[in-house]
Design a protein around this motif. Structure first.
Motif, mmCIF file in Angstrom:
data_model
loop_
_atom_site.group_PDB
_atom_site.id
_atom_site.type_symbol
_atom_site.label_atom_id
_atom_site.label_comp_id
_atom_site.label_asym_id
_atom_site.label_seq_id
_atom_site.Cartn_x
_atom_site.Cartn_y
_atom_site.Cartn_z
ATOM 1 N N GLY A 127 0.832 -1.194 0.000
ATOM 2 C CA GLY A 127 0.000 0.000 0.000
ATOM 3 C C GLY A 127 0.864 1.240 0.000
ATOM 4 N N ARG A 128 0.345 2.314 -0.550
ATOM 5 C CA ARG A 128 1.114 3.548 -0.694
ATOM 6 C C ARG A 128 1.593 4.076 0.657
ATOM 7 N NH1 ARG A 128 -0.166 8.881 -0.636
ATOM 8 N NH2 ARG A 128 -2.317 8.344 -0.139
ATOM 9 N N VAL A 129 0.742 4.055 1.667
ATOM 10 C CA VAL A 129 1.124 4.515 2.999
ATOM 11 C C VAL A 129 1.489 3.335 3.893
ATOM 12 C CG1 VAL A 129 0.345 5.791 5.028
ATOM 13 C CG2 VAL A 129 -0.354 6.541 2.762
ATOM 14 N N GLN A 130 0.772 2.228 3.734
ATOM 15 C CA GLN A 130 1.026 1.031 4.533
ATOM 16 C C GLN A 130 2.471 0.561 4.411
ATOM 17 O OE1 GLN A 130 -1.351 -2.382 3.209
ATOM 18 N NE2 GLN A 130 0.505 -3.602 3.355
ATOM 19 N N SER A 131 2.992 0.526 3.187
ATOM 20 C CA SER A 131 4.345 -0.001 2.973
ATOM 21 C C SER A 131 5.409 0.944 3.501
ATOM 22 C CB SER A 131 4.565 -0.286 1.483
ATOM 23 O OG SER A 131 3.672 -1.293 1.038
ATOM 24 N N VAL A 132 5.143 2.255 3.454
ATOM 25 C CA VAL A 132 6.091 3.218 4.032
ATOM 26 C C VAL A 132 6.099 3.097 5.552
ATOM 27 C CG1 VAL A 132 6.677 5.664 4.249
ATOM 28 C CG2 VAL A 132 5.821 4.774 2.079
ATOM 29 N N THR A 133 4.939 2.855 6.132
ATOM 30 C CA THR A 133 4.855 2.638 7.579
ATOM 31 C C THR A 133 5.659 1.399 7.972
ATOM 32 O OG1 THR A 133 2.638 3.608 7.585
ATOM 33 C CG2 THR A 133 3.275 2.320 9.509
ATOM 34 N N LEU A 134 5.507 0.327 7.204
ATOM 35 C CA LEU A 134 6.291 -0.890 7.458
ATOM 36 C C LEU A 134 7.783 -0.588 7.331
ATOM 37 C CD1 LEU A 134 6.481 -3.954 7.920
ATOM 38 C CD2 LEU A 134 6.235 -4.256 5.450
ATOM 39 N N ARG A 135 8.139 0.246 6.383
ATOM 40 C CA ARG A 135 9.555 0.593 6.213
ATOM 41 C C ARG A 135 10.107 1.281 7.465
ATOM 42 N NH1 ARG A 135 12.488 3.973 1.241
ATOM 43 N NH2 ARG A 135 14.610 3.762 2.098
ATOM 44 N N LEU A 136 9.348 2.198 8.044
ATOM 45 C CA LEU A 136 9.798 2.874 9.268
ATOM 46 C C LEU A 136 10.042 1.866 10.386
ATOM 47 C CD1 LEU A 136 7.427 5.986 9.376
ATOM 48 C CD2 LEU A 136 9.838 5.929 8.701
ATOM 49 N N TYR A 195 -5.695 2.001 24.384
ATOM 50 C CA TYR A 195 -6.596 1.749 23.262
ATOM 51 C C TYR A 195 -5.780 1.848 21.976
ATOM 52 C CZ TYR A 195 -10.585 2.695 26.397
ATOM 53 O OH TYR A 195 -11.502 2.680 27.414
ATOM 54 N N ASN A 196 -5.998 0.919 21.041
ATOM 55 C CA ASN A 196 -5.369 1.094 19.749
ATOM 56 C C ASN A 196 -6.125 2.166 18.960
ATOM 57 O OD1 ASN A 196 -7.627 -0.167 18.490
ATOM 58 N ND2 ASN A 196 -6.685 -2.176 18.698
ATOM 59 N N ALA A 197 -5.536 2.586 17.846
ATOM 60 C CA ALA A 197 -6.114 3.708 17.093
ATOM 61 C C ALA A 197 -7.510 3.382 16.584
ATOM 62 C CB ALA A 197 -5.189 4.078 15.928
ATOM 63 N N GLN A 198 -7.704 2.148 16.160
ATOM 64 C CA GLN A 198 -9.010 1.756 15.632
ATOM 65 C C GLN A 198 -10.093 1.844 16.712
ATOM 66 O OE1 GLN A 198 -9.347 -2.329 14.388
ATOM 67 N NE2 GLN A 198 -10.883 -1.836 12.850
ATOM 68 N N ARG A 199 -9.786 1.362 17.902
ATOM 69 C CA ARG A 199 -10.755 1.410 18.988
ATOM 70 C C ARG A 199 -11.046 2.855 19.385
ATOM 71 N NH1 ARG A 199 -10.034 -1.362 25.022
ATOM 72 N NH2 ARG A 199 -12.171 -0.982 25.742
ATOM 73 N N ILE A 217 -4.189 1.499 8.956
ATOM 74 C CA ILE A 217 -2.813 1.091 8.645
ATOM 75 C C ILE A 217 -2.268 0.175 9.742
ATOM 76 C CG2 ILE A 217 -0.439 1.929 8.415
ATOM 77 C CD1 ILE A 217 -1.644 4.466 7.124
ATOM 78 N N MET A 218 -2.466 0.567 11.007
ATOM 79 C CA MET A 218 -2.003 -0.256 12.129
ATOM 80 C C MET A 218 -2.622 -1.651 12.065
ATOM 81 S SD MET A 218 -0.154 1.977 13.852
ATOM 82 C CE MET A 218 0.026 3.755 13.735
ATOM 83 N N GLN A 219 -3.877 -1.710 11.683
ATOM 84 C CA GLN A 219 -4.579 -2.981 11.630
ATOM 85 C C GLN A 219 -4.032 -3.866 10.512
ATOM 86 O OE1 GLN A 219 -8.731 -2.782 10.527
ATOM 87 N NE2 GLN A 219 -9.254 -4.536 11.774
ATOM 88 N N VAL A 220 -3.791 -3.285 9.332
ATOM 89 C CA VAL A 220 -3.371 -4.074 8.175
ATOM 90 C C VAL A 220 -1.988 -4.679 8.375
ATOM 91 C CG1 VAL A 220 -2.736 -3.940 5.739
ATOM 92 C CG2 VAL A 220 -4.835 -2.873 6.531
#
Length: 802
Positions: free
Chosen positions: A165-174, A270-274, A486-489
């Motif tokens: 994902g455009r943002v998901q993969s950059v988050t994983l990179r961090l 709480y996680n972000a989704q909750r 993003i955190m969830q995925v």
């Protein structure tokens, strides 16, 4: 005169609006988006200027029919989905479906669901915001292009089910880059020396060695520390200088989306989704007894700390009336937004400061109350006076050595009376340090003891949800409204796991990240992703066209996709090369992907079938995992059985693999490692004449399985010995598990017979009512037998059931 049609996206929001508007409007809910790109194809005509192929979402046909019918009978149409890009897209797609009604269509924005806010919005309706819709459209197309064109490459090269994902993969990179920093970190030894001193007045002073001859001292080993301790034990101490400073600490600004997610993670766990789900409920409306449904907070997707004048006035009045005039600053604080902030909505705050958390306790669920209290206190504190502190720094001479002691006293709590912001390291509080005695310069001090202490420098910590959100926000990656998904995925795809509430990349996550960074350096570039977010903001403000943004991105992206299809390492077929040699044939070992995850396999496969698990050393270097301990003999081929780790935990495997594929689980029902010897039964398999053995499923349910597995896969449930109590059923009750893993007892004649019992049945009749069986129940850790009939209260101790 007919009614106007008011459309929102949430049934809860519709109920809250109905309370205020009564029967003046026909209020309907779209229940989220009504249109989207198709799920099973790209849905973008790239050759025709990236034309999107939106279609009605499956299951929403009925919603649209009902909206069209209502629109035909209405005087005019008001579209009131949430006041953000996603809400604008919902409104835009609904408008496309309802234009055939030829009615006037208006756009209304509710920043909060209160009577005044609702009435004011309806009195001043606007038009659909085309640029805001186009910004959402551009984001949707960019995300679709990246996800639908990179993900299939990962399926082909590694395994199906993976995603990019455009943002998901950059988050994983961090997260992966932080892990590389941790692995590359070399810890260094250092020491601190603290002297406990006392003067003419109490309390005692804890002073830390700071310097020698005016220069700061760095203590790197025990030998150096011991020499300094010797000097300090023989030295005389004198107060050389006392510095007294007055400090102020200002309150934090009211919440925006990202800071609410961070603080809820720190303080409430709480996680972000909750957090966002609870905030949505508080915004849309909560039943408050006679008041009915009331929106308790303003709109929760915002990046501006701006506050309405009425809200500021209300807060200052509440503070003056309940805490005192000294807690109200002369001038109300004004908080600045970050550069590039979309200032469309004010900060997240309570809709009425006169609803303090303690008054809401009876109406809110536990998690709703906790989040509401956080929002209410942060808002009130943001309008209070700064805290005032007295800080004292004492410089103490011991010959050539200099020590320092510091203490902080809270002189006036100010906003801290209500709220103190949390921190990622778990610290926080009133910032009061140890109190120092009131000593004049030149006074002598007496040494009580000297304490040296060894330390080691620590690597940077892994990200928590709070610190990761802060990192994403500071680097301009994504938008706070997307952080929760993003955190969830990244966890759902098993790219990361959480250890002690911190994100740790898995081997799969590291592999995917390495391949994506190598093949799509531009897409996974942090600065590039932040620049793209800025361009989307420009689309919303009308300073850039959405099509130009897509075209500029796709030109380079398409070339990278074509290269990756041929140049990306094929982990599935060829494997990822390592420096390890195969001990059987001498060829290099490669990392491959199998049904149990990543493993080492000889590059000479299929000629050489050597394979094994791998691990990483303290620096992240790949090494073959040690062969497991020998734990018995294989009952099928008499070779040794060794311990291994698989996808579902530890297990025993035959060393004769692949000729012999015998395995045994090494986990008990609680997931603890424990060898389970095979239990043979006298029952014979009706398919191959082998003997049945007792096995356990993943849910811990015992069942009979043929000893010749996997050649014979015949299985049979283990009966309880209790006949099914249903009339005209000759089945037997057996133990089963639901999809969520909850155990129950059902009939062997399922699905013809659907009888179930949530308690274990016992083949003993009830002496009171004559029911055919009893069940085992427990109370305060003690088990007992009871009749399952609700009208019969028979109970007995199981020990009497012999």
């Amino acid at each position: 005169m007919g009614k106007s049609l008011l459309i929102v996206e949430s049934p809860t929001k519709a109920r809250t609006l109905s309370r205020y508007l009564g029967d003046r409007f026909d209020i309907r809910a779209s229940v989220g988006h009504v249109k989207d790109l198709p799920a099973n194809e790209l849905g973008i005509n790239i050759e025709n200027k990236f034309e999107p192929h939106y279609q009605v979402i499956k299951g929403k046909e009925k919603v649209i029919r009902e909206l069209k019918k209502a629109a035909a009978q209405a005087d005019s149409i008001y579209l009131a989905p949430d006041p953000d890009r996603e809400g604008e897209a919902i409104a835009w797609h609904i408008a496309e479906e309802l234009r055939s009604s030829q009615k006037e269509i208006y756009r209304v924005l509710f920043n909060e669901l209160t009577r005044n806010a609702i009435e004011n919005a309806l009195k001043q309706p606007g038009e659909l915001h085309q640029q805001k819709f186009e910004a959402q459209l551009a984001r949707r197309l960019l995300d679709r292009l990246v996800g639908y064109q990179i993900s299939p490459i990962l399926w082909d090269k590694i395994s199906r089910g993976l995603s990019a994902g455009r943002v998901q993969s950059v988050t994983l990179r961090l997260i992966c880059e932080r892990e590389h920093e941790i692995l590359a970190f070399d810890s260094e030894e250092y020491w601190t020396i603290t002297a406990l001193l006392e003067g003419e007045v109490k309390p005692q002073i804890e002073a830390r060695l700071w310097g020698k001859a005016g220069k700061k001292v760095k203590i790197v080993n025990q030998e150096q520390a011991s020499a300094l301790v010797t000097v300090l034990e023989q030295a005389s101490y004198q107060v050389e200088k006392v510095e007294k400073k007055k400090r102020t600490r200002s309150p934090a600004p009211p919440f925006i989306t990202s800071t609410l997610q961070q603080e809820a993670a720190r303080k409430l766990r709480y996680n972000a989704q909750r957090t966002m789900a609870i905030a949505q409920r508080l915004y849309e409306g909560v039943e408050l007894g006679k008041e009915g449904a009331v929106g308790l907070i303003t709109y929760m997707r915002t990046d501006s700390p701006r506050l309405a004048k009425e809200a500021v006035t209300g807060a200052r009045t509440w503070i003056r009336d309940n805490l005192g005039t000294e807690y109200v600053p002369k001038k109300a604080p004004v908080y600045r937004s970050r550069k590039g902030t979309q200032d469309a909505h004010e900060a997240i705050r309570p809709t009425s400061v006169t609803r303090p958390p303690e008054q809401m306790a009876a109406s809110l669920k536990k998690d709703e109350l906790a989040l509401y209290e956080l929002i209410w206190k942060r808002f009130v504190a943001s309008q209070m006076s700064p805290a005032q502190l007295d800080q004292t720094i004492m410089h103490i001479a011991a010959g050539e050595l200099m020590l320092r002691a510091s203490g902080t006293v809270l002189r006036f709590p100010g906003f801290m009376q209500i709220y103190i912001e949390g921190s990622d390291n778990g610290e926080g509080g009133l910032e009061e340090g140890p109190k120092l005695p009131d000593l004049e310069e030149g006074k002598s001090l007496k040494l009580v003891k000297v304490e040296p202490k060894q330390h080691f420098t620590q690597p940077p910590p892994r990200f928590t949800e709070a610190s990761l959100i802060r990192e994403l926000e500071e680097k301009g990656i994504g938008r706070p409204s997307t952080y929760a998904s993003i955190m969830q995925v990244i966890q759902k795809k098993e790219y990361t796991i959480k250890e002690k509430r911190r994100f740790k990349p898995t081997e799969l996550g590291m592999l995917v990240n390495d391949l994506l960074v190598a093949n799509f350096p531009e897409v996974l570039n942090v600065a590039f992703t932040a620049q793209m977010e800025a361009k989307l903001d420009q689309v919303e403000t009308g300073n850039q066209g959405w099509l130009q943004v897509i075209e500029d991105f796709y030109q380079q992206f398409h070339q990278a996709v074509e290269r990756a299809q041929t140049e990306m390492i094929d982990v599935k077929r060829e494997g990822l090369p390592t420096e390890l040699d195969c001990e059987k044939c001498g060829k290099k070992m490669h990392i491959r992907w199998g049904k149990n995850g990543l493993f080492l396999s000889c590059s000479g496969y299929p000629t050489c079938k050597n394979s094994k698990n791998f691990a990483r050393d303290s620096k992240g270097k790949i090494q073959a995992a040690a062969e497991g301990d020998v734990r018995g003999t294989c009952e099928l081929c008499s070779r040794d059985m060794v311990a291994k780790n698989g996808r579902f935990g530890p297990f025993l495997a035959c060393t004769g693999y692949p000729e012999c594929k015998n395995t045994r689980s090494l986990q008990n029902e609680k997931g603890e490692e424990k060898e389970k010897t095979v239990q043979y039964t006298d029952e014979v398999c009706d398919k191959c004449d082998g003997r049945f053995v007792i096995r356990k499923s993943r849910q811990g349910i015992s069942f009979l399985a043929c000893e010749n597995y996997p050649r014979c896969r015949n299985t049979r449930p283990i009966g309880t010995g209790v006949a099914c109590p249903q009339t005209e059923c000759d089945g037997e009750l057996v133990e089963r598990a639901s999809k969520r893993g909850k155990r129950f007892y059902g009939c062997t004649r399922y699905p013809k017979c659907r009888f179930i019992s949530w308690s274990r049945p016992v083949d003993k009749g009830c002496p009171t009512c004559g029911n055919a069986y009893l069940v085992i129940r427990s109370s305060k850790g003690e088990e007992y037998l009871a009749c399952p009939e609700k009208t019969c209260g028979y109970k007995e101790n199981p020990s009497t059931n012999d």
